[in-house]
Design a protein around this motif. Structure first.
Motif, PDB file in Angstrom:
ATOM      1  N   ILE A  26       0.863  -1.192   0.000  1.00 57.49           N
ATOM      2  CA  ILE A  26       0.000   0.000   0.000  1.00 57.49           C
ATOM      3  C   ILE A  26       0.889   1.228   0.000  1.00 57.49           C
ATOM      4  CG2 ILE A  26      -1.738   1.290   1.282  1.00 57.49           C
ATOM      5  CD1 ILE A  26      -2.716  -1.356   2.450  1.00 57.49           C
ATOM      6  N   GLY A  27       0.566   2.169  -0.869  1.00 57.11           N
ATOM      7  CA  GLY A  27       1.295   3.437  -0.897  1.00 57.11           C
ATOM      8  C   GLY A  27       2.114   3.580  -2.165  1.00 57.11           C
ATOM      9  N   GLY A  28       2.890   4.613  -2.190  1.00 57.95           N
ATOM     10  CA  GLY A  28       3.722   4.870  -3.360  1.00 57.95           C
ATOM     11  C   GLY A  28       3.481   6.242  -3.954  1.00 57.95           C
ATOM     12  N   ALA A  29       2.423   6.929  -3.509  1.00 56.12           N
ATOM     13  CA  ALA A  29       2.137   8.246  -4.065  1.00 56.12           C
ATOM     14  C   ALA A  29       3.129   9.294  -3.561  1.00 56.12           C
ATOM     15  CB  ALA A  29       0.712   8.665  -3.717  1.00 56.12           C
ATOM     16  N   ARG A  30       3.866   8.967  -2.515  1.00 50.79           N
ATOM     17  CA  ARG A  30       4.883   9.894  -2.030  1.00 50.79           C
ATOM     18  C   ARG A  30       6.166   9.809  -2.872  1.00 50.79           C
ATOM     19  NH1 ARG A  30       8.871   8.515   0.590  1.00 50.79           N
ATOM     20  NH2 ARG A  30       8.097   6.652   1.606  1.00 50.79           N
ATOM     21  N   LEU A  31       6.276   8.768  -3.665  1.00 51.71           N
ATOM     22  CA  LEU A  31       7.526   8.491  -4.361  1.00 51.71           C
ATOM     23  C   LEU A  31       7.678   9.346  -5.622  1.00 51.71           C
ATOM     24  CD1 LEU A  31       7.339   4.594  -4.231  1.00 51.71           C
ATOM     25  CD2 LEU A  31       8.315   6.154  -2.540  1.00 51.71           C
ATOM     26  N   THR A  32       8.904   9.385  -6.128  1.00 53.16           N
ATOM     27  CA  THR A  32       9.104   9.915  -7.473  1.00 53.16           C
ATOM     28  C   THR A  32       8.658   8.848  -8.461  1.00 53.16           C
ATOM     29  OG1 THR A  32      11.319   9.006  -7.631  1.00 53.16           O
ATOM     30  CG2 THR A  32      11.115  11.240  -6.728  1.00 53.16           C
ATOM     31  N   ASN A  33       8.573   9.224  -9.738  1.00 56.50           N
ATOM     32  CA  ASN A  33       8.216   8.235 -10.751  1.00 56.50           C
ATOM     33  C   ASN A  33       9.204   7.073 -10.753  1.00 56.50           C
ATOM     34  OD1 ASN A  33       6.001   9.662 -11.691  1.00 56.50           O
ATOM     35  ND2 ASN A  33       7.244  10.880 -13.099  1.00 56.50           N
ATOM     36  N   GLU A  34      10.476   7.420 -10.622  1.00 60.70           N
ATOM     37  CA  GLU A  34      11.511   6.395 -10.691  1.00 60.70           C
ATOM     38  C   GLU A  34      11.402   5.455  -9.495  1.00 60.70           C
ATOM     39  OE1 GLU A  34      11.855   9.565 -11.153  1.00 60.70           O
ATOM     40  OE2 GLU A  34      13.004   9.989 -12.953  1.00 60.70           O
ATOM     41  N   ASP A  35      11.209   6.008  -8.308  1.00 62.50           N
ATOM     42  CA  ASP A  35      11.015   5.175  -7.116  1.00 62.50           C
ATOM     43  C   ASP A  35       9.805   4.275  -7.301  1.00 62.50           C
ATOM     44  OD1 ASP A  35      13.110   6.366  -5.705  1.00 62.50           O
ATOM     45  OD2 ASP A  35      11.826   7.905  -4.848  1.00 62.50           O
ATOM     46  N   ALA A  36       8.729   4.861  -7.805  1.00 64.57           N
ATOM     47  CA  ALA A  36       7.483   4.100  -7.959  1.00 64.57           C
ATOM     48  C   ALA A  36       7.689   2.956  -8.936  1.00 64.57           C
ATOM     49  CB  ALA A  36       6.363   5.023  -8.434  1.00 64.57           C
ATOM     50  N   TYR A  37       8.436   3.243 -10.004  1.00 62.37           N
ATOM     51  CA  TYR A  37       8.689   2.197 -10.986  1.00 62.37           C
ATOM     52  C   TYR A  37       9.478   1.058 -10.345  1.00 62.37           C
ATOM     53  CZ  TYR A  37      10.334  -0.172 -15.167  1.00 62.37           C
ATOM     54  OH  TYR A  37      10.605  -1.114 -16.102  1.00 62.37           O
ATOM     55  N   ALA A  38      10.494   1.424  -9.563  1.00 61.65           N
ATOM     56  CA  ALA A  38      11.317   0.395  -8.934  1.00 61.65           C
ATOM     57  C   ALA A  38      10.477  -0.472  -7.997  1.00 61.65           C
ATOM     58  CB  ALA A  38      12.464   1.052  -8.166  1.00 61.65           C
ATOM     59  N   TRP A  39       9.595   0.175  -7.234  1.00 61.12           N
ATOM     60  CA  TRP A  39       8.760  -0.588  -6.313  1.00 61.12           C
ATOM     61  C   TRP A  39       7.729  -1.435  -7.046  1.00 61.12           C
ATOM     62  CZ3 TRP A  39       8.941  -2.013  -1.386  1.00 61.12           C
ATOM     63  CH2 TRP A  39       9.915  -1.382  -0.561  1.00 61.12           C
ATOM     64  N   CYS A  40       7.246  -0.903  -8.172  1.00 59.22           N
ATOM     65  CA  CYS A  40       6.289  -1.690  -8.959  1.00 59.22           C
ATOM     66  C   CYS A  40       6.971  -2.948  -9.487  1.00 59.22           C
ATOM     67  CB  CYS A  40       5.748  -0.845 -10.116  1.00 59.22           C
ATOM     68  SG  CYS A  40       4.544  -1.729 -11.115  1.00 59.22           S
ATOM     69  N   ARG A  41       8.202  -2.748  -9.975  1.00 56.88           N
ATOM     70  CA  ARG A  41       8.902  -3.919 -10.508  1.00 56.88           C
ATOM     71  C   ARG A  41       9.206  -4.920  -9.390  1.00 56.88           C
ATOM     72  NH1 ARG A  41      14.144  -4.568 -14.518  1.00 56.88           N
ATOM     73  NH2 ARG A  41      14.022  -6.849 -14.501  1.00 56.88           N
ATOM     74  N   LEU A  42       9.544  -4.382  -8.212  1.00 59.59           N
ATOM     75  CA  LEU A  42       9.805  -5.283  -7.087  1.00 59.59           C
ATOM     76  C   LEU A  42       8.556  -6.099  -6.762  1.00 59.59           C
ATOM     77  CD1 LEU A  42      11.472  -6.336  -4.677  1.00 59.59           C
ATOM     78  CD2 LEU A  42      10.631  -4.385  -3.370  1.00 59.59           C
ATOM     79  N   ALA A  43       7.418  -5.408  -6.684  1.00 59.38           N
ATOM     80  CA  ALA A  43       6.184  -6.097  -6.284  1.00 59.38           C
ATOM     81  C   ALA A  43       5.705  -7.029  -7.382  1.00 59.38           C
ATOM     82  CB  ALA A  43       5.102  -5.069  -5.949  1.00 59.38           C
ATOM     83  N   LYS A  44       5.605  -6.495  -8.602  1.00 59.63           N
ATOM     84  CA  LYS A  44       4.944  -7.284  -9.642  1.00 59.63           C
ATOM     85  C   LYS A  44       5.924  -8.171 -10.407  1.00 59.63           C
ATOM     86  CE  LYS A  44       1.071  -4.201  -9.892  1.00 59.63           C
ATOM     87  NZ  LYS A  44      -0.009  -3.555 -10.659  1.00 59.63           N
ATOM     88  N   GLY A  45       7.158  -7.674 -10.580  1.00 56.25           N
ATOM     89  CA  GLY A  45       8.112  -8.423 -11.385  1.00 56.25           C
ATOM     90  C   GLY A  45       8.972  -9.380 -10.559  1.00 56.25           C
ATOM     91  N   VAL A  46       9.213  -9.021  -9.301  1.00 55.03           N
ATOM     92  CA  VAL A  46      10.089  -9.856  -8.487  1.00 55.03           C
ATOM     93  C   VAL A  46       9.267 -10.726  -7.536  1.00 55.03           C
ATOM     94  CG1 VAL A  46      11.960  -9.860  -6.799  1.00 55.03           C
ATOM     95  CG2 VAL A  46      11.967  -8.189  -8.673  1.00 55.03           C
ATOM     96  N   LEU A  47       8.448 -10.063  -6.697  1.00 57.92           N
ATOM     97  CA  LEU A  47       7.635 -10.844  -5.768  1.00 57.92           C
ATOM     98  C   LEU A  47       6.497 -11.543  -6.484  1.00 57.92           C
ATOM     99  CD1 LEU A  47       7.501  -8.277  -2.845  1.00 57.92           C
ATOM    100  CD2 LEU A  47       8.512 -10.562  -2.719  1.00 57.92           C
ATOM    101  N   GLY A  48       5.923 -10.858  -7.481  1.00 60.29           N
ATOM    102  CA  GLY A  48       4.861 -11.471  -8.263  1.00 60.29           C
ATOM    103  C   GLY A  48       3.471 -11.223  -7.723  1.00 60.29           C
ATOM    104  N   THR A  49       3.312 -10.215  -6.878  1.00 57.65           N
ATOM    105  CA  THR A  49       1.960  -9.913  -6.388  1.00 57.65           C
ATOM    106  C   THR A  49       1.383  -8.731  -7.133  1.00 57.65           C
ATOM    107  OG1 THR A  49       0.619  -9.288  -4.495  1.00 57.65           O
ATOM    108  CG2 THR A  49       2.865  -8.433  -4.539  1.00 57.65           C
TER     109      THR A  49
END
Lengths: 434, 982
Positions: free
Chosen positions: B339-362
């Protein structure tokens, strides 16, 4: 020069104590001018005013007919009557609103008809309590009489008039500040362009603003014809005009005189007019047209009371208020007193007027109270020059309205005419007049 | 005479037909301008600076200071005229340097100093003061004034944030005009006459504006000072960068100033499409919160004793990685929520998206906290720009109060309605700041879809709506097309006590009825639009594509994407309570404060087996986490952010984060590494390059485009999706007198454009723009390196300056994934150098893959059924306020006191007669979910049967605020009122 005996145009009823009543008004030809006007077309009425060459009586002397022609033809949203007469020693409109309010209303309705205005605001200086009461009372009577309101005298023409008291600011006599004040805002003059309210005036609509005395002339002009009015006076200065005489004269008061046919000497010295200087003193100087105007001296006594004639002397007939100063007057103190007025009444918008008026007042008072320096006279002139470049008349200005360039008039007059007397303040460290 | 002709770019002549040109001679030089432009602006564009104080390019001229007098030839010779309000006319001849002009300038300055205290050594403005500067340039050498100056008591507070020193005031009226003209709050005005004129507030009515800080910024002397900045710095000691405010989602351009790594202040920069130099007070002053001693400075791990204790990064990160891996392995990837991510920069958000969806797979990822709108709706609605909204024929508002949500948008729209002739219709159960400007249609909470349907059909007045208001609304709407042409709809959450499906249904109704209308989603959280664009929402992937549409493309690039759509915030919290969520990651999210259902958030945090919080503060939610990881905030990081209209702008680092904070993207990369996946990012630039290469929305938006001076106002994405593509001209220079203090932003060059500090020739920008445009068309293009290529960054540069070409071959060799070699949109040349032919460790997407199509269609949004009401129920409306109990306000000593009290407003008829505007009554509100004790106030603007309560206010106590009354699934919330014994 002999004093002419022109017809009394705006002061005909003043011999009667009840001149402000509807009964007296009707008994002396009241509302006849209006009835005649309503029988004419609006254009014909305007043409009569044009033919009269009636110069505005507020101070600037702009021809009323020309002002109207800037908005004609076609209905005009608003007519505003300027009764915010507030300058020291100016009290001619004061007389008209108190003593002949119906004449003013008749003039206003004639103008409204000529301009096809349905809404008029009459803005009267708040301090004129009796005048406000009388105009409002007369207005109520006029509504009752059918001279104002719907279908005036069965002509089909309708106009409403609202009386609006001012709230104590001299600047609201400036027509754009007056409009701001009417709109409920601070009385700040508007920036120009637009140069005239005829373009953008009250509530953003084209508006004509006329003076109380100008309006009061209209019943006579319509009744007798513009030509009869134009036959009085001379040159551009036609008809008669009210002069408010004040200061060191035996008979101060308001006099209606034919323009140009009378001189300052007549006004000040004629026994039927000013009656001469008080206590048999010598004339030192006089203000020829309100305290905004540069002063004149005894050498100008024979200048006729005409707009262009006075302008030729580097000053103005202005609001027709003449203040006489005798030889006991301290020129510096007079200039200080006038400057103090402008300082208190500057609206505060423009830097040169807002800060300059206060600074000049302080310098003048410092000299008057004995702490002056010789270079202060140059400083005064230079500060004046920064408000009105060149310190000439008519003035150039660095400000939005003409209040600013009015400030230097008395100071420059004092310095130019009485330099030695001012320097005496410096040398003696005190006012020579005590 | 016939010197070079200067063409003016920024004509402000609404009445002039395009192409009309007048020629004006200024100091012997012929200048072209549009008729009606003011002389002062024409001269400035031609390089002639005319001194001024009262003139401000964003306000109407008043001609008060008289500093701008110049000689203009006229029928009666040359006269002094004020340049600030004199419209230019053909053949006008102007002299700005004659003796007469110089004397007038000298005279005005001498007059201004007559009553000015000349206390420059102790004045905040000293060193950046237009009065000081112009006296030195144009004024007298010494004063001839020997009398006593005017004296006033000083300083006097005119609001909680602004102090007034009337002795320094030069009566330019800028502050007064700002209040009257721009913010529309006539709470300060002039009083007095002549040199006794003073700026004053009304008795019992302080200047309580949300925008009061602007008056400080535009004050040309030190008369208005801001309490947070007063006496904290001298202008010559501060350094600044140009950046973007991320306090809300409007993306105002700002100059961030600091001294020795201490934040000093933030000033608004004049960005024409966005904030036009204005800021709200929260944005301006909340940045100081980052310097709060409450900041997290080291990782925290909850020990067996149950206490959060400082830990090393290694320990904290391996704990998180171990627990996340365990959750994934034991319960499946879908058991992990973020939950969250609106505080991030675009680049941070992208990294977290990849972590969640591309690495963890959720796919259970949500950057909104149940207080926003469905992500697919936000991305699917045809988006309006801020300029679209300002020039719309009709603006329809179905949102919370815009002045509270996106404050500067309120200023832009107010200007449109008051000056621009835009009509505005607001639907809602309590009138907002915009509705009171034109037409506010009151209706019962929950009825918005039905009212919107009737409005779009221009039909009969719906039940419960005032027929007079309805008539006005239809009349306002009559200027718009039947298909919604000329309509911009602001859609948001009018009440957090109303389920988001109501707002979604309303938007769907309007979008269906008005195919030509455009929409601005009123979501306020910092970079929420960037986070959505980067895929931080269930069912989405970066670039505004759905999980299904982008599956192949991103699987190829990332190795994997989730198989199925995941849960949104409410779903995750619900899953936590029923035991199906094994781990919860909070990235700058505080569900306890922000989620509308406090009870559910409480329970979820209680029951979630493992919670990790990535935050700058120990928010109430973070305090309940098992691991807390400290990260930089606001001006402590660099990158990009995306605003409400999709405008991507640069965020520049000015400060170093306290303690051991690590950038969010670094945390993501480090976690990924501990989960067995090396994400190939060693800088923010690497992230942006990958975004540009993979995102359908950001194709063509290379770093060299972002870095070019011509795109200083940012770039709207997608590039080809809107009529405004790229700016081809440099932005207008900042008028140093209009916005004193930030004139040097361009000259110093913001660090992100360090190489552009020198004036640019057109060619470089042209090349950049052409390359970007070509990339959008899918062509190959070359960006020739020229002067536009930024050089090494200056000393103020943060650790991660984005620079064209900074990636280089090494980056690619480090394993840049997914360079879709030769695929449409890949940009060869300077900007994309190194990736074009780089083989990816994980394999390139096959050539047959196109970039996925962006989301266009709107999701279905059925109108939710409303529960039956009984005669005693009052419908709850919970509204956001600008200042609330959020941590940025809470820890800020200057803002915390501005949070409104927890008061419930009722129509007077719904309230016991013992209460009134002057008297408050203590009552209890009871819903199915909980009970809250509040003060009740009578307010005739509230509709009958409605109770309005501010959200996230006064909830510090055990009881909680409005969120205690709201259930996550409730369509609407009905409450009952109970009196409390005194």
């Amino acid at each position: 020069m002999a004093i002419t005996e022109p017809p009394k145009i705006v002061t005909s009823r003043l011999a009667h104590d009840d001149s402000h009543t509807l009964e007296r008004f009707l008994a002396t030809g009241g509302y006849e001018g209006l009835r005649k006007a309503l029988a004419m077309t609006p254009a014909e009425v305007a043409a009569e005013v044009d033919a009269a060459s009636l110069l505005g009586r507020g101070g600037a002397g702009f021809p009323a007919g020309r002002k109207w022609s800037m908005v004609r033809p076609g209905p005009l949203p608003y007519l505003v009557v300027n009764g915010d007469e507030s300058e020291p020693a100016t009290f001619k409109d004061h007389l008209l609103v108190e003593r002949d309010p119906h004449q003013l209303i008749e003039g206003v309705v004639i103008a409204a008809y000529a301009l096809q205005v349905a809404q008029v605001f009459v803005y009267i200086r708040g301090e004129l309590a009796l005048g406000l009461e009388r105009v409002q009372g007369a207005l109520n009577e006029a509504y009752e009489h059918g001279a104002v309101g719907r279908d005036i005298f069965g002509s089909g023409f309708s106009v409403d008039i609202v009386v609006h008291p001012g709230a104590g600011a001299y600047i609201c006599g400036e027509e754009t500040a007056l409009i701001e004040s009417l709109e409920g805002k601070r009385g700040f003059p508007r920036i120009k362009p637009p140069y005239f309210p005829a373009a953008i005036g009250l509530y953003g609509e084209p508006t004509v603003v006329n003076n109380v005395e100008t309006m009061s002339n209209l019943p006579w002009i319509v009744a007798h014809g513009g030509a009869a009015f134009a036959a009085l006076g001379e040159g551009r200065s036609t008809g008669t005009r009210l002069f408010a005489l004040a200061g060191h004269v035996r008979n101060p008061g308001v006099y209606e005189l034919e323009m140009v046919k009378t001189t300052f000497r007549d006004l000040i010295y004629a026994p039927v007019l000013g009656g001469g200087i008080l206590h048999g003193h010598e004339l030192k100087a006089f203000v020829p047209g309100g305290v905004s105007a540069p002063w004149l001296g005894p050498e100008h006594l024979d200048v006729p009371l005409g707009q262009d004639e006075v302008a030729a002397c580097g000053t103005m007939l202005g609001s027709g208020s003449i203040v006489v100063m005798d030889h006991t007057t301290c020129a510096l103190r007079a200039a200080w007193r006038i400057t103090r007025f402008f300082w208190r009444e500057s609206c505060g918008q423009c830097t040169p007027c807002r800060e300059g008026s206060g600074w000049l007042e302080k310098i003048l008072w410092r000299i008057e109270s004995g702490a002056g320096r010789e270079e202060d006279l140059d400083l005064l002139m230079d500060a004046c020059d920064n408000i009105a470049p060149g310190v000439s008349w008519p003035p150039q200005q660095t400000t939005i309205c003409v209040l600013g360039p009015s400030i230097p008039s008395s100071i420059a007059s004092g310095i130019r005419m009485f330099r030695d007397e001012l320097l005496l303040h410096v040398k003696e460290g005190a006012c020579p007049h005590g | 005479m016939a010197d070079p002709v200067v063409t003016s770019h920024h004509a402000r002549a609404p009445e002039a037909a395009p192409g009309d040109v007048v020629r004006v001679t200024i100091d012997g030089r012929v200048v072209e301008a549009s008729p009606g432009q003011f002389l002062i602006a024409v001269a400035e564009q031609a390089g002639t600076f005319i001194p001024r104080f009262c003139y401000h390019p964003r306000m109407k001229p008043v001609g008060m200071c008289r500093m701008c007098l110049v000689e203009v030839a006229g029928p009666r010779g040359a006269t002094l005229q004020p340049a600030c309000y004199l419209p230019v006319t053909d053949g006008m001849e102007v002299v700005t340097t004659s003796d007469k002009v110089r004397k007038a300038q000298d005279g005005v300055l001498e007059f201004l100093l007559v009553n000015h205290p000349l206390d420059c050594p102790v004045c905040d403005k000293g060193g950046e003061c237009p009065l000081q500067d112009q006296v030195l340039s144009y004024g007298p050498g010494e004063s001839r004034f020997v009398e006593e100056k005017r004296h006033w008591a000083k300083p006097t507070p005119i609001s909680d944030l602004v102090l007034l020193d009337r002795e320094r005031c030069i009566q330019c009226g800028r502050c007064v005009r700002f209040a009257a003209e721009v913010s529309g709050e006539a709470e300060i005005d002039f009083a007095g006459r002549g040199d006794q004129v003073e700026v004053a507030i009304f008795e019992k009515q302080p200047f309580s504006s949300y925008f009061s800080g602007n008056t400080v910024q535009i004050c040309p002397v030190g008369a208005l000072t801001a309490t947070p900045y007063r006496f904290t710095a001298r202008p010559w000691d501060v350094e600044q960068v140009e950046s973007t405010c991320t306090t809300c989602a409007l993306g105002c351009r700002v100059a961030v100033q600091s001294s020795a790594n201490r934040f000093t202040r933030m000033l608004g920069v004049d960005s024409d499409p966005v904030n036009q130099s204005w800021l709200c007070d929260k944005g301006r002053f909340a940045s100081a919160s980052a310097s709060s001693p409450d900041r997290l400075t080291e990782p925290l791990v909850r020990e067996d004793s149950g206490e959060l204790r400082p830990a090393t990064w290694e320990h904290a990160l391996s704990t998180v990685a171990r627990r996340l891996a365990a959750a994934r392995d034991e319960h499946g990837a879908a058991s992990i929520g973020l939950i969250g991510g609106a505080r991030l920069t675009n680049e941070d958000a992208y990294a977290w998206c990849r972590l969640a969806k591309g690495v963890l797979g959720t796919d259970s990822v949500d950057c909104q906290l149940g207080d926003g709108l469905p992500a697919e709706l936000v991305l699917g609605l045809p988006r309006a720009t801020l300029d679209d909204a300002r020039t719309a024929k009709v603006v329809v508002v179905v949102s919370g109060d815009v002045r509270d949500e996106l404050p500067v948008l309120f200023l832009r729209l107010r200007q449109a309605v008051v000056d621009g002739g835009t009509r505005l219709v607001e639907l809602g159960s309590v009138p907002g700041s915009l509705g009171t400007l034109d037409v506010a249609v009151g209706h019962r909470a929950g009825d918005a879809p039905a009212v919107a349907r009737a409005l779009a059909a221009r039909g009969a007045c719906p039940a419960g709506v005032d027929p007079v208001q309805w008539g006005e609304a239809l009349s306002a709407l009559s200027v718009a097309g039947e298909d919604g042409a000329g309509v911009v709809v602001l859609v948001g959450r009018p009440s957090l006590a109303e389920h988001s499906s109501v707002a979604a249904a309303t938007a769907r109704v309007l979008a269906g009825a008005w195919p030509a209308a455009r929409f601005l989603p009123v979501l306020r959280r910092g970079n929420v639009f960037g986070a959505l664009d980067m895929g931080l929402a269930p069912g989405l992937l970066p670039g505004r594509v759905t999980l299904d549409a982008g599956r192949d493309w991103f699987s190829a690039a990332w190795g994997q994407v989730p198989a199925r759509s995941g849960l949104d915030c409410a779903g995750m919290l619900g899953a936590a309570t029923d035991g199906t969520l094994a781990a919860l990651v909070l990235v700058g999210a505080d569900p306890l404060g922000d989620f509308p259902d406090r009870g559910l958030a409480d329970q979820a945090l209680e029951q979630a087996p493992f919670v990790v919080a990535v935050d700058g503060f120990l928010s109430p939610s973070a305090a309940r986490a098992d691991v807390v990881l400290p990260v930089p905030l606001a001006h402590e990081r660099s990158g990009t952010t995306t605003n409400v209209e999709g405008r991507v702008t640069r965020v520049a680092q000015k400060l170093v984060a306290p303690g051991q904070s690590w950038p969010d993207w670094v945390v993501a990369v480090e976690l990924a590494a501990r989960l067995g996946c090396d994400l190939p990012y060693s800088s923010v630039s690497d992230l942006w390059d990958e975004i540009e290469q993979l995102s359908s929305a950001h194709r063509g938006l290379t770093r060299s485009v972002l870095d070019s001076l011509a795109q200083r106002d940012g770039v709207l994405v997608p590039l080809a999706g809107t009529p405004v593509v790229l700016s081809r001209r440099p932005p207008a220079p900042i008028d140093p007198i209009a916005t004193p203090g930030i004139e040097s932003v361009e000259r110093q060059g913001a660090p992100l454009r360090a190489g552009l500090a020198e004036p640019l020739g057109g060619s470089d920008d042209e090349a950049v723009v052409a390359a970007a445009a070509a990339a959008v068309r899918g062509e190959r293009a070359e960006v020739t390196a020229g002067r536009g290529e930024p050089a090494e960054a200056g000393p103020q540069v943060g650790p991660e300056p984005l620079r064209a070409g900074a990636g280089g071959p090494e980056t690619a060799a480090a394993g840049a994934p997914a360079a879709p070699a030769g695929s449409p949109g890949a940009l060869e040349g300077q900007a994309a150098e190194g990736q074009a032919a780089a083989p990816s460790a994980e394999g390139s997407p096959p050539e047959r893959h196109q970039r996925p199509a962006m989301l266009r269609a709107l999701p279905e949004a059925p109108v939710p059924a409303l529960p039956p009401t009984d005669g005693y129920g009052l419908r709850l409306v919970a509204r956001r306020t600008l200042y609330d109990d959020g941590v940025a306000v809470d820890v800020n000593e200057h803002l915390a006191s501005l949070v409104p009290p927890l008061q419930a407003r009722f129509h007077p008829a719904d309230l016991a007669p013992s209460a009134g505007p002057e008297r408050s009554l203590r009552i209890r509100l009871r819903s199915r979910r909980g009970v809250v004790t509040v003060d009740a106030l009578a307010d005739p603007s509230v509709a009958r049967g409605t109770v309005v309560v501010p959200f996230n206010v006064g909830g510090d106590g055990a009881e909680g605020g409005a969120a205690r009354l709201i259930g996550a699934d409730d369509v609407v919330v009905d409450v009952r009122m109970e009196t409390v014994a005194p």
